[in-house]
Enzyme design. Structure first.
Site, PDB file in Angstrom:
ATOM      1  N   ASP A  10       0.569  -1.123  -0.090  1.00 46.50           N
ATOM      2  CA  ASP A  10       0.083  -0.097   0.221  1.00 46.50           C
ATOM      3  C   ASP A  10       0.766   1.232  -0.050  1.00 46.50           C
ATOM      4  OD1 ASP A  10      -2.974   1.122   0.800  1.00 46.50           O
ATOM      5  OD2 ASP A  10      -1.317   2.280   1.672  1.00 46.50           O
ATOM      6  N   HIS A  16      -7.983   9.558  -1.894  1.00 42.76           N
ATOM      7  CA  HIS A  16      -7.364   9.798  -0.449  1.00 42.76           C
ATOM      8  C   HIS A  16      -8.299  10.218   0.603  1.00 42.76           C
ATOM      9  CE1 HIS A  16      -3.167   9.134   1.125  1.00 42.76           C
ATOM     10  NE2 HIS A  16      -3.709   8.831   1.944  1.00 42.76           N
ATOM     11  N   TYR A  24       2.879   9.977  -0.284  1.00 42.21           N
ATOM     12  CA  TYR A  24       3.851   9.608   0.505  1.00 42.21           C
ATOM     13  C   TYR A  24       5.407   9.752   0.029  1.00 42.21           C
ATOM     14  CZ  TYR A  24       0.254   6.430   2.463  1.00 42.21           C
ATOM     15  OH  TYR A  24      -1.097   5.959   3.016  1.00 42.21           O
ATOM     16  N   LYS A  51      -2.857   5.783  -4.477  1.00 45.77           N
ATOM     17  CA  LYS A  51      -4.062   7.037  -4.013  1.00 45.77           C
ATOM     18  C   LYS A  51      -3.763   8.261  -4.632  1.00 45.77           C
ATOM     19  CE  LYS A  51      -3.713   4.687   0.684  1.00 45.77           C
ATOM     20  NZ  LYS A  51      -2.525   4.396   0.636  1.00 45.77           N
TER      21      LYS A  51
END
Length: 276
Positions: free
Chosen positions: A46, A109, A51, A76
């Site tokens: 994931d 998200h 990120y 996402k």
């Protein structure tokens, strides 16, 4: 490593119930971390655009030697790219960083209620699914009314809703709504970011009872609730330990003891107000 169970999604596809989370994993460290996890038997990874580690994750996937069809990869859409055309462009960028032809699951998200764009974003995700570049589509941090709006507009029910769930914030009503709608719940921050929760005497007692670590007990609780979990760790030994949760069972008293830890304590942003 004990075989990881698969959860059936409402679109007919399956997802491993345990995966590796990569939140707060630096891009430079992501490749080695992903390769380690896949070498230990993980198949579900994931990540997310925000990120900043999709490139590293992609390198790890490629370097692992695991056939693509055995992998389940989630990323996402971040908030600043919501909207139909913007979401399509953002996905292209994520796919390029990951060096993949498709992702298994693409999520919006956050609903970002003040932006009012998640319906347009959802339509973009549905187009990507039609094109085969996304296999399953879902949401993250969505509230029941948000999900109902998606369904009313498009007739398509999200495959998953990835939400903050841990013993301090159990979100029973939202999880039950997911069951009612056929939406799988994915739990982020499943260990409440560790520390204080894992030191709780009640969790420690359960760990001693089962001969497991406190983290393994909490992860097992998630599994028995039916949730999908992907704890994050930078330590190979901990990554391996997190997967050793399928050889024991919590009894009803154990489950009730953990249920009693609920504080309605949110560690992350509140979807009602977060538009970041």
């Amino acid at each position: 490593m004990t075989s990881i169970p698969l959860v059936q999604l409402n679109d007919g596809r399956q997802i491993p119930q345990l995966g590796l989370g990569t939140w707060r994993t630096p891009d430079a460290e992501a490749a080695a971390l992903v390769e380690t996890a896949l070498g230990l038997g993980y198949r579900h990874i994931d990540t997310a655009a925000i990120y900043g580690n999709e490139a590293g994750v992609g390198q790890g996937l490629a370097g692992s030697g695991v056939p693509r069809e055995q992998l389940f990869v989630t990323t996402k859409l971040w908030n600043d790219r919501q909207g139909y055309d913007s979401a399509l462009a953002a996905f292209d960028e994520s796919l390029e960083r990951l060096k993949l032809d498709y992702v298994d699951l693409y999520l919006i998200h956050w609903p970002c209620p003040d932006k009012g764009l998640f319906l347009d974003s959802w339509k973009a995700l549905l187009r990507l699914r039609e094109e085969g570049r996304v296999k399953s589509v879902g949401v993250s941090n969505f509230r029941p009314d948000d999900i109902e709006a998606l369904i009313m507009e498009t007739g398509v029910v999200p495959a998953v809703n990835q939400i903050e769930v841990h013993p301090w914030l159990q979100q029973a009503a939202l999880r039950e709504f997911g069951v009612y709608k056929g939406i799988a719940t994915e739990a982020w921050s499943p260990l409440a970011q560790g520390g204080e929760l894992l030191a709780d005497p009640r969790v420690q007692q359960l760990a001693a009872k089962h001969g497991k670590s406190p983290a393994q007990v909490i992860l097992r609780w998630h599994i028995q609730l039916g949730s999908i979990v992907f704890p994050k760790s930078a330590t190979p030994k901990r990554i391996e330990e997190n997967a050793q949760i399928f050889d024991f069972q919590l009894d009803e008293a154990d489950m009730q003891a953990i249920a009693g830890l609920d504080r309605q304590h949110r560690l992350g942003p509140d979807p009602d107000t977060f538009n970041g």
